[in-house]
Design an enzyme around this catalytic site. Structure first.
Site, PDB file in Angstrom:
ATOM      1  N   GLU A  54      50.299  45.080  73.554  1.00 39.24           N
ATOM      2  CA  GLU A  54      49.139  45.895  73.889  1.00 39.24           C
ATOM      3  C   GLU A  54      47.949  44.962  73.954  1.00 39.24           C
ATOM      4  O   GLU A  54      47.611  44.299  72.968  1.00 39.24           O
ATOM      5  CB  GLU A  54      48.909  46.985  72.846  1.00 39.24           C
ATOM      6  CG  GLU A  54      47.728  47.894  73.197  1.00 39.24           C
ATOM      7  CD  GLU A  54      47.412  48.908  72.110  1.00 39.24           C
ATOM      8  OE1 GLU A  54      46.396  49.609  72.274  1.00 39.24           O
ATOM      9  OE2 GLU A  54      48.144  48.985  71.107  1.00 39.24           O
ATOM     10  N   ASP A  65      38.087  51.798  67.693  1.00 40.79           N
ATOM     11  CA  ASP A  65      38.393  50.541  67.029  1.00 40.79           C
ATOM     12  C   ASP A  65      37.713  50.429  65.674  1.00 40.79           C
ATOM     13  O   ASP A  65      36.525  50.726  65.523  1.00 40.79           O
ATOM     14  CB  ASP A  65      37.954  49.358  67.902  1.00 40.79           C
ATOM     15  CG  ASP A  65      38.752  49.260  69.186  1.00 40.79           C
ATOM     16  OD1 ASP A  65      39.864  49.802  69.217  1.00 40.79           O
ATOM     17  OD2 ASP A  65      38.265  48.644  70.146  1.00 40.79           O
TER      18      ASP A  65
END
Length: 262
Positions: A54, A65
């Site tokens: 990824e 995130d």
């Protein structure tokens, strides 16, 4: 593009022929700690046992995130990393391992879904993960990905309603990214208590593999998730290894994780 070279087929092969309890998918931030090192780290991960990669495209407002990955994206942007540079990293990695791009929707819309999908496919990407693209609004991006043989990988959270899980599973491409917990990415001391139920209901609704991410950092945690899911995604621990030890550091961590899945 022939059927054999489609990204969706590369993903299916990666989940089906790896010799582990579950496929291993490390996350790397393109451009961190530099473009060259992120490419070298991806190759080291593949050599150490990663079945897919990824690859994050750095973005200025990464909603999903946690602090480590956010900081890595900020540093990559400050050093001049661009979507074009990230696709260059993808091109280098994709010859060895399927690459699924993690990209925020504004990056796609800035180029246009069709143009971005074409650029991604040309760089050898196998699919896209777009964490801030709601399922109900994904039609144009999914169609653009389908046209280029890319998998638009959907996300499911522990809080996703049952009927919505069914809708997401019915239109899933590649695999379903199952978020193990509510909140942002990051290393955790233990897996969430409801993970068994979360994975079970996603598997029941999905004809494609189910991979779990968020909060997985140790070989023991990866091994436990591998008993439940078809794939294990590890992000923050890998990004931290890239910053601390470059390609060699990433290779060492991925090797430990891969061994735990065998």
């Amino acid at each position: 593009m022939t059927v054999a070279t489609k990204g969706v087929d590369r993903i299916a092969e990666a989940f089906g022929s790896h010799g582990k309890r579950a496929a291993l998918m490390p996350y790397l931030m393109a451009g961190y700690p530099s473009v060259e090192v992120s490419a070298a780290a991806g190759l080291a991960a593949a050599d150490a046992g990663a079945d897919l990669i990824e690859l994050g495209i750095p973005f200025s407002d990464p909603l999903a995130d946690g602090p480590v990955i956010h900081a890595a994206g900020t540093e990559a942007l400050a050093a001049g990393a661009t979507p074009h540079a990230a696709l260059g990293v993808c091109e280098r990695l994709s010859a060895q391992v399927p690459v699924v791009l993690m990209v925020y929707v504004n990056v796609i819309l800035a180029a246009g879904p069709e143009a971005f999908a074409l650029r991604a496919a040309t760089a050898g990407a196998a699919g896209l993960i777009v964490p801030d693209l709601p399922h109900d609004e994904a039609g144009d991006v999914r169609a653009a990905c389908d046209a280029e043989g890319l998998a638009l990988v959907p996300l499911v959270a522990p809080t996703t309603r049952a009927e919505r899980v069914a809708d997401i599973g019915a239109s899933a491409r590649g695999f379903v990214y199952t978020v193990s917990l509510t909140g942002i990415t990051g290393e955790r001391d233990e897996l969430p208590p409801g993970l068994v139920e979360t994975v079970a209901r996603v598997k029941a609704a999905s004809p494609v593999p189910v991979a779990v991410g968020f909060g997985i950092s140790t070989p023991a945690q990866a091994g436990a998730v591998a008993e439940l899911a078809d794939g294990v995604i590890v992000g923050t621990r890998i990004v931290r290894a890239a910053g601390e030890g470059g390609a060699a550091g990433v290779g060492a961590v991925v090797g430990e994780l891969a061994e735990a899945l065998r």
